[in-house]
Design an enzyme around this catalytic site. Sequence first.
Site, PDB file in Angstrom:
ATOM      1  N   ARG A   8      49.723  36.649  32.097  1.00  0.00           N
ATOM      2  CA  ARG A   8      48.247  36.011  31.448  1.00  0.00           C
ATOM      3  C   ARG A   8      48.165  35.964  30.078  1.00  0.00           C
ATOM      4  O   ARG A   8      48.759  36.710  29.441  1.00  0.00           O
ATOM      5  CB  ARG A   8      47.132  36.861  32.401  1.00  0.00           C
ATOM      6  CG  ARG A   8      45.850  36.435  32.225  1.00  0.00           C
ATOM      7  CD  ARG A   8      45.165  35.283  33.103  1.00  0.00           C
ATOM      8  NE  ARG A   8      43.867  35.301  33.283  1.00  0.00           N
ATOM      9  CZ  ARG A   8      43.499  34.214  33.935  1.00  0.00           C
ATOM     10  NH1 ARG A   8      44.288  33.124  34.166  1.00  0.00           N
ATOM     11  NH2 ARG A   8      41.997  33.786  33.869  1.00  0.00           N
ATOM     12  N   THR A  20      44.903  25.067  39.071  1.00  0.00           N
ATOM     13  CA  THR A  20      45.907  25.856  38.847  1.00  0.00           C
ATOM     14  C   THR A  20      47.181  25.286  39.928  1.00  0.00           C
ATOM     15  O   THR A  20      46.834  24.398  40.656  1.00  0.00           O
ATOM     16  CB  THR A  20      45.327  27.428  39.226  1.00  0.00           C
ATOM     17  OG1 THR A  20      44.332  27.519  38.414  1.00  0.00           O
ATOM     18  CG2 THR A  20      46.276  28.402  39.251  1.00  0.00           C
ATOM     19  N   ASP A  59      37.898  31.510  30.720  1.00  0.00           N
ATOM     20  CA  ASP A  59      37.662  32.520  31.824  1.00  0.00           C
ATOM     21  C   ASP A  59      37.032  33.989  31.500  1.00  0.00           C
ATOM     22  O   ASP A  59      36.854  34.536  32.331  1.00  0.00           O
ATOM     23  CB  ASP A  59      39.104  32.579  32.477  1.00  0.00           C
ATOM     24  CG  ASP A  59      38.998  31.445  33.771  1.00  0.00           C
ATOM     25  OD1 ASP A  59      38.291  30.737  33.944  1.00  0.00           O
ATOM     26  OD2 ASP A  59      40.336  31.559  34.374  1.00  0.00           O
ATOM     27  N   GLY A  70      42.567  26.921  42.981  1.00  0.00           N
ATOM     28  CA  GLY A  70      41.060  26.643  43.794  1.00  0.00           C
ATOM     29  C   GLY A  70      40.418  27.459  42.786  1.00  0.00           C
ATOM     30  O   GLY A  70      39.524  27.608  43.417  1.00  0.00           O
TER      31      GLY A  70
HETATM   32  N1  GLY Z   1      41.671  30.094  35.442  1.00  0.00           N
HETATM   33  C1  GLY Z   1      41.419  30.194  36.867  1.00  0.00           C
HETATM   34  C2  GLY Z   1      42.088  31.386  37.313  1.00  0.00           C
HETATM   35  O1  GLY Z   1      42.488  32.065  36.602  1.00  0.00           O
HETATM   36  O2  GLY Z   1      41.614  32.008  38.317  1.00  0.00           O
END
Ligand code: GLY
Length: 595
Positions: free
Chosen positions: A130, A407, A449, A499
Amino acid sequence: MRILRHPAQAPPADRRRPGRAAWGLALLLVWLALPTLAQQPGAVDIPPILSPDDIHHPVVAHRGMVATQKSEASEVGLEILQRGGNAVDAAVAVGFALAVVLPRAGNLGGGGFLLFHHAADNETFAVDYREMAPAAADRDMFLTADGGVHPERSSFTHQASGVPGTVAGLTYALERWGTLSLADVLAPSIRLAEEGFVVTQDLAANLEVKRPLFSRFPSTMAIFFKADGSPYRVGERLVQKDLAWSLRQLAEHGADAFYRGAIAQRLVDDMARHDGLITMQDLASYEVKLRNPVRGSYRGYKVVSMPPPSSGGVHLIQMLNILEGFPLDVWGHNSADTMHHMAETMKMAYADRSQHLGDADFWPVPVGGLTSKAYAAQQRRQIDPFRSRPSSSLSAGQPAPFESSETTHFSVIDGSGNAVSNTYTLNLSYGSRIVAAGTGILLNNEMDDFSSKPGVPNAYGLVGGEANAISAGKRPLSSMTPTIVLRGGEVFLVTGSPGGSRIITTVLQILLNVIDHEMNIASATHAPRMHHQWLPDELRVEQGMSPDSLRLLAAKGHRVVIRSAMGGTQSILRRDGVLFAATDPRRPDGQAAGY
Ligand code: GLY
């Protein structure tokens, strides 16, 4: 697929099976078509995986399988498997290929999560790649002078980008578990970028829709539109020379090119020119984290999924634990009773998500408690079978964000039973929409996010909790849910989805459809989906649900809204050495390819 029945009409479990004649025919056909399967004693003692009665049929293969959102990427993965590469080799090649052929979500400039099941050791690993907040990021960086949330800074500026993890994550997996060289797995992507790939109807239409946003960034327009500004038409080839340069840098110099070398320099120069935060030091400090997956069980199956900073695995297991106490198979797929109990379960999980979930390296996330059977039993008792519980009466956490739906997920299984389940993203479709000049690389907008201001919605209605506040080096909360289900120590199902906040409930429904409702993986994928995320207090459903179910749900107090399709799963089911796969028809251009 089972016929839907009202609960009152549901026959006892031993009479819910197809009649003897239907079974006989199904068994005969499976026997003829799948000799490997037929030779296994007890091969049909668990839910059927293929029946001539089914409307939808999966792709069937016997050695290896790849399912992705773009056919060229699936072909790349298949080619690697056929050349003797293992699931990790194929997955890494697919990850790079999607960066070329699915620019809206495949990426080098984003991040994600990879689960790898190593069959020989019966061990599953969770690779967290991430994005990380740059060192100069701070809690209030997206606030205006009067304390409001800036409407665009966290999405469409250079400051919206977290330090990308994709290159580090994919190369980490390859070095640790792969058998091929980085140059080998990059070769197909370099070819696709240099020679171009054919523009589909979906891509052509999608780029045109994005034109107003792209036109703010000349470096992006230069990649996705012709020099005179005209669009690429269906059937023409999209060539990405700068991206080919970046991929060649990786092939020659490894991940260092991205984190310390020539690509890093171009990324940082672009940041410096546009008030971005990412420095050479940020790139050099990026770290992949090998984490303990979250593990649970559901009706005898073992479920392995992604831990924080994704919320996906925790809440998938929490919801399965709660639902395990209900006879969903007797109530029937998408019956009002099943949907009511699912909605009530989802509400509780998303209420917990908003309060407790964030990067566990920065915030004490109660993973053990949230995924325990005891907690599930306590939550199950709170469900009223006859009435929907208003979201306002659930805990006073913060609402879950509506995250982007762009995504992408891919699943791979090789001939040795190794499996990769990978979900990665740029966040919004094409991320920040900014291509760093000279790299062909789209930058993520994953900083969005985070909770820009805990408790207060931003311009897109996104609200989050204290656990997900911005901090230097922290990873933003995600919903990505790459998942592997095991049975008897072997991979049974590999799945995942894009999603946004719907990812977790989409993956949940794939598992329920296969395990409770005995659907083959294609039927499980195609079936209409539902979603409740606590706030807003609405039960979102796709088209195709029974109006009778929806009426009964409304009578229980649900506010039912029919909205656009949710998720885009890529799933592979393995039983007795036979592979069954389905790409989600909700996203065009996907393909499951096996041999
Ligand atoms: N950016 C969408 C996720 O990480 O769930």
